[in-house]
Write a protein that holds these residues in place. Structure first.
Motif, PDB file in Angstrom:
ATOM      1  N   ILE B  88      11.767   1.809   9.383  1.00 34.48           N
ATOM      2  CA  ILE B  88      12.129   2.907   8.478  1.00 34.48           C
ATOM      3  C   ILE B  88      12.994   2.401   7.339  1.00 34.48           C
ATOM      4  O   ILE B  88      12.844   2.806   6.187  1.00 34.48           O
ATOM      5  CB  ILE B  88      12.828   4.033   9.273  1.00 34.48           C
ATOM      6  CG1 ILE B  88      11.795   4.714  10.155  1.00 34.48           C
ATOM      7  CG2 ILE B  88      13.454   5.037   8.340  1.00 34.48           C
ATOM      8  CD1 ILE B  88      12.336   5.867  10.949  1.00 34.48           C
ATOM      9  N   GLU B  89      13.892   1.470   7.666  1.00 37.12           N
ATOM     10  CA  GLU B  89      14.717   0.912   6.590  1.00 37.12           C
ATOM     11  C   GLU B  89      13.854   0.234   5.552  1.00 37.12           C
ATOM     12  O   GLU B  89      14.059   0.403   4.343  1.00 37.12           O
ATOM     13  CB  GLU B  89      15.703  -0.112   7.170  1.00 37.12           C
ATOM     14  CG  GLU B  89      17.026   0.481   7.496  1.00 37.12           C
ATOM     15  CD  GLU B  89      18.071  -0.610   7.720  1.00 37.12           C
ATOM     16  OE1 GLU B  89      19.143  -0.252   8.202  1.00 37.12           O
ATOM     17  OE2 GLU B  89      17.797  -1.781   7.419  1.00 37.12           O
ATOM     18  N   CYS B  90      12.875  -0.568   6.019  1.00 37.83           N
ATOM     19  CA  CYS B  90      11.981  -1.238   5.062  1.00 37.83           C
ATOM     20  C   CYS B  90      11.262  -0.229   4.196  1.00 37.83           C
ATOM     21  O   CYS B  90      11.169  -0.381   2.973  1.00 37.83           O
ATOM     22  CB  CYS B  90      10.938  -2.067   5.825  1.00 37.83           C
ATOM     23  SG  CYS B  90      11.545  -3.636   6.321  1.00 37.83           S
ATOM     24  N   SER B  91      10.767   0.823   4.826  1.00 35.38           N
ATOM     25  CA  SER B  91      10.002   1.778   4.009  1.00 35.38           C
ATOM     26  C   SER B  91      10.907   2.511   3.044  1.00 35.38           C
ATOM     27  O   SER B  91      10.495   2.867   1.933  1.00 35.38           O
ATOM     28  CB  SER B  91       9.233   2.764   4.887  1.00 35.38           C
ATOM     29  OG  SER B  91      10.101   3.490   5.679  1.00 35.38           O
ATOM     30  N   ILE B  92      12.171   2.739   3.450  1.00 37.17           N
ATOM     31  CA  ILE B  92      13.115   3.362   2.507  1.00 37.17           C
ATOM     32  C   ILE B  92      13.307   2.464   1.299  1.00 37.17           C
ATOM     33  O   ILE B  92      13.267   2.917   0.138  1.00 37.17           O
ATOM     34  CB  ILE B  92      14.467   3.663   3.185  1.00 37.17           C
ATOM     35  CG1 ILE B  92      14.336   4.871   4.086  1.00 37.17           C
ATOM     36  CG2 ILE B  92      15.536   3.941   2.129  1.00 37.17           C
ATOM     37  CD1 ILE B  92      15.623   5.245   4.764  1.00 37.17           C
ATOM     38  N   ALA B  93      13.517   1.146   1.586  1.00 39.76           N
ATOM     39  CA  ALA B  93      13.706   0.232   0.455  1.00 39.76           C
ATOM     40  C   ALA B  93      12.477   0.222  -0.437  1.00 39.76           C
ATOM     41  O   ALA B  93      12.558   0.247  -1.669  1.00 39.76           O
ATOM     42  CB  ALA B  93      14.012  -1.174   0.967  1.00 39.76           C
ATOM     43  N   GLY B  94      11.276   0.208   0.232  1.00 37.31           N
ATOM     44  CA  GLY B  94      10.033   0.244  -0.536  1.00 37.31           C
ATOM     45  C   GLY B  94       9.949   1.492  -1.393  1.00 37.31           C
ATOM     46  O   GLY B  94       9.539   1.454  -2.558  1.00 37.31           O
ATOM     47  N   ALA B  95      10.353   2.636  -0.818  1.00 39.54           N
ATOM     48  CA  ALA B  95      10.292   3.888  -1.587  1.00 39.54           C
ATOM     49  C   ALA B  95      11.251   3.841  -2.770  1.00 39.54           C
ATOM     50  O   ALA B  95      10.928   4.311  -3.871  1.00 39.54           O
ATOM     51  CB  ALA B  95      10.628   5.067  -0.677  1.00 39.54           C
ATOM     52  N   HIS B  96      12.437   3.246  -2.555  1.00 34.12           N
ATOM     53  CA  HIS B  96      13.372   3.106  -3.680  1.00 34.12           C
ATOM     54  C   HIS B  96      12.751   2.315  -4.812  1.00 34.12           C
ATOM     55  O   HIS B  96      12.828   2.690  -5.986  1.00 34.12           O
ATOM     56  CB  HIS B  96      14.638   2.387  -3.224  1.00 34.12           C
ATOM     57  CG  HIS B  96      15.687   3.304  -2.697  1.00 34.12           C
ATOM     58  ND1 HIS B  96      16.186   4.355  -3.422  1.00 34.12           N
ATOM     59  CD2 HIS B  96      16.326   3.343  -1.519  1.00 34.12           C
ATOM     60  CE1 HIS B  96      17.089   5.000  -2.697  1.00 34.12           C
ATOM     61  NE2 HIS B  96      17.194   4.406  -1.533  1.00 34.12           N
ATOM     62  N   GLU B  97      12.111   1.185  -4.423  1.00 33.15           N
ATOM     63  CA  GLU B  97      11.489   0.368  -5.468  1.00 33.15           C
ATOM     64  C   GLU B  97      10.409   1.133  -6.188  1.00 33.15           C
ATOM     65  O   GLU B  97      10.291   1.090  -7.417  1.00 33.15           O
ATOM     66  CB  GLU B  97      10.876  -0.888  -4.833  1.00 33.15           C
ATOM     67  CG  GLU B  97      11.870  -1.964  -4.596  1.00 33.15           C
ATOM     68  CD  GLU B  97      11.213  -3.156  -3.911  1.00 33.15           C
ATOM     69  OE1 GLU B  97      11.928  -3.858  -3.192  1.00 33.15           O
ATOM     70  OE2 GLU B  97       9.998  -3.350  -4.088  1.00 33.15           O
ATOM     71  N   LYS B  98       9.610   1.871  -5.384  1.00 32.69           N
ATOM     72  CA  LYS B  98       8.536   2.650  -6.031  1.00 32.69           C
ATOM     73  C   LYS B  98       9.111   3.672  -6.988  1.00 32.69           C
ATOM     74  O   LYS B  98       8.571   3.922  -8.071  1.00 32.69           O
ATOM     75  CB  LYS B  98       7.709   3.372  -4.962  1.00 32.69           C
ATOM     76  CG  LYS B  98       6.368   2.734  -4.725  1.00 32.69           C
ATOM     77  CD  LYS B  98       5.507   3.634  -3.890  1.00 32.69           C
ATOM     78  CE  LYS B  98       5.017   2.903  -2.681  1.00 32.69           C
ATOM     79  NZ  LYS B  98       4.334   3.722  -1.720  1.00 32.69           N
ATOM     80  N   ALA B 100      11.889   3.429  -8.647  1.00 31.18           N
ATOM     81  CA  ALA B 100      12.318   2.752  -9.874  1.00 31.18           C
ATOM     82  C   ALA B 100      11.115   2.434 -10.766  1.00 31.18           C
ATOM     83  O   ALA B 100      11.139   2.626 -11.980  1.00 31.18           O
ATOM     84  CB  ALA B 100      13.080   1.480  -9.518  1.00 31.18           C
ATOM     85  N   GLU B 101      10.017   1.936 -10.110  1.00 30.35           N
ATOM     86  CA  GLU B 101       8.796   1.643 -10.854  1.00 30.35           C
ATOM     87  C   GLU B 101       8.293   2.878 -11.573  1.00 30.35           C
ATOM     88  O   GLU B 101       7.956   2.848 -12.757  1.00 30.35           O
ATOM     89  CB  GLU B 101       7.698   1.216  -9.866  1.00 30.35           C
ATOM     90  CG  GLU B 101       7.484  -0.244  -9.692  1.00 30.35           C
ATOM     91  CD  GLU B 101       6.983  -0.920 -10.928  1.00 30.35           C
ATOM     92  OE1 GLU B 101       7.546  -1.962 -11.270  1.00 30.35           O
ATOM     93  OE2 GLU B 101       6.037  -0.400 -11.559  1.00 30.35           O
TER      94      GLU B 101
END
Lengths: 273, 204
Positions: B88-98, B100-101
């Motif tokens: 879940i932490e990884c996906s949260i970080a991924g969502a943050h990046e998305k 920003a994109e």
């Protein structure tokens, strides 16, 4: 909240650099350090008076503009001239003549070092800072599409985006293409607008109505966000890249409240004094 | 040292008290029945007591095995939860990046829209002016007309000059003729005067 008496008379315009707050009123411009203000001190750093033609007249300074490339300040006001002052040495370098009536507002064109000024005589003049000469004049009231003779011909607000310019006031709020000096879009707003600015792909304007209007460049009204004063006189956007969280729009006008908008869609809160 | 271990023992006992109330009592009963069995005399009673003791022992072992299994299960659940937490932490970080994109893309799209609107605004103004070909054609036609007219003007002016010169010649010849006629008259008048004076003179 800090309050202090800055000028003896009214303060007509203010502008801020990283370390200083500059305020101008009847004839003088004064500087204050932000660090001192935050510590609730109120000692002015310096005050200057631009060289006026006669020593009897004390015209008001209506607009201040910072030119960061040259580190100078441009003052314009009741004596129909634009004075440039170097911020490091405090000397007045140029005086630009041309307007026939007092000047309301200034705008800086970033790509070429040019300044636009609009005034009571209904003309927007472009000045080249390097040659200190008037480059272009646009007499807004002479164009039929945007002039509203019942309101007068004064230009109350000016904003520029290098190739384009928005101006309004007596004549209707219009978008001009500067190179060809043609009015391209007229925004259908009846009340004279007092402050206008470009933001991303929108134009924000505020004036006699209660709302901050958001226009698209094609002339459509995208949104009208009501504020708390019955008439708005000034808008200000904090767009510094250093603090993206503090990106707010503030609006102030005929009342004792200052509205703060964090998201352009609604009013977040108001400060009152 | 005995006090420390005592504390720990008490703490552990209190901790497992809820779970092991039955077990604790069972172990105490087992110990007591073992002592009784050792002290008892008869064979049958001893055998039945022995059987009872074995059953209590197996019950104790059973509950112990159960708790061990539960402990294993808890450990494995913990690992599972850790894994899910990390995912879940990884996906949260991924969502943050998305996010920003997407924000950057929004800015880009806004810029594009602004450019398009500027283009539209200019295009509207340009459309109001007439087509370049037509105006060029009109310009050409007008130019030709102008040339034609200037030719005509030149020829008319030439004609005018010629006529003027001819009139000038005519007028000057008339003047000359007049002059000669006048001169002739004067001469004949003078001759007549001389003749009459010559006639009157030889008489006396």
């Amino acid at each position: 909240m800090v309050t202090f008496q800055a000028h003896d008379g009214p303060v007509y315009s203010m502008v801020s650099t990283d370390r200083h707050l500059l305020s101008a009123g009847d004839g003088e411009v004064k500087a204050w350090l932000w660090a001192e203000i935050l510590k609730k001190g109120c000692k002015e750093l310096w005050r200057r008076q631009p060289p006026y033609r006669t020593s009897l007249e004390v015209p008001e300074i209506n607009a201040l503009l910072l030119v960061p490339k040259e580190n100078s300040l441009i003052l314009a006001g009741g004596d129909c001239q634009l004075h440039t002052m170097d911020l490091e040495t405090g000397t007045f370098t140029r005086a630009l003549w041309g307007h026939t009536d007092y000047i309301h507002c200034l705008a800086l064109r970033e790509r070429s070092p040019e300044v636009l000024s609009g005034g009571e005589d209904g003309a927007v003049r472009l000045w080249d800072l390097r040659t200190a000469k008037e480059v272009q004049t646009i007499e807004v009231y002479k164009h039929e599409e945007c002039s509203r003779p019942h309101n007068g011909r004064w230009i109350g607000c000016l904003a520029t985006d290098s190739d384009w310019m928005v101006c309004g006031g007596g004549p209707a709020l219009t978008l001009w293409h500067l190179r060809s000096s043609t009015p391209t879009t007229i925004f259908p707003m009846r009340a004279p607008q007092k402050h206008v600015t470009f933001y991303q792909d929108l134009i924000l304007s505020a004036g006699q109505g209660r709302c901050v209007n958001q226009w698209q460049l094609s002339g459509e009204l995208k949104a009208q966000v009501p504020g708390s004063s019955p008439g708005l006189l000034s808008l200000s956007l904090n767009q510094q890249p250093a603090a993206p969280e503090c990106k707010v729009l503030t609006a102030a006008g005929n009342s004792c409240r200052v509205d703060v908008f964090t998201n352009l869609g609604y009013r977040a809160f108001s400060l009152s004094f | 040292m005995a006090a420390v271990t005592d504390d720990e023992v008490i703490r552990k006992r209190l901790l497992i008290d809820g779970n092991g109330a039955g077990d604790d009592r069972r172990i105490n009963l087992l110990v007591k029945s073992f002592i009784k069995w050792c002290n008892s005399g008869s064979q049958e009673e001893g055998y039945s007591q022995y059987q009872r003791m074995l059953s209590t022992l197996s019950q104790c072992e059973f509950s112990m095995r159960k708790t061990l299994l539960v402990y294993d299960m808890n450990l494995r659940e913990m690992e599972n939860y850790e894994k899910i937490y990390k995912e879940i932490e990884c996906s949260i970080a991924g969502a943050h990046e998305k996010i920003a994109e997407c924000k950057k893309q929004i800015l880009q799209a806004k810029r594009i829209r602004k450019n398009r609107q500027e283009y539209d605004a200019l295009a509207k103004v340009i459309q109001r002016h007439p087509d370049r070909h037509e105006t060029l054609k009109e310009l050409e036609a007008l130019g030709k007309e102008l040339e034609h007219l200037s030719h005509i003007k030149e020829s008319v002016e030439d004609k005018l000059e010629l006529r003027r010169k001819q009139f000038h010649v005519l007028l000057s010849t008339i003047h000359e003729l007049q002059q000669t006629l006048e001169n002739g008259e004067k001469l004949s008048e003078v001759e007549e005067a001389q003749e009459t004076s010559m006639e009157t003179d030889p008489k006396p």
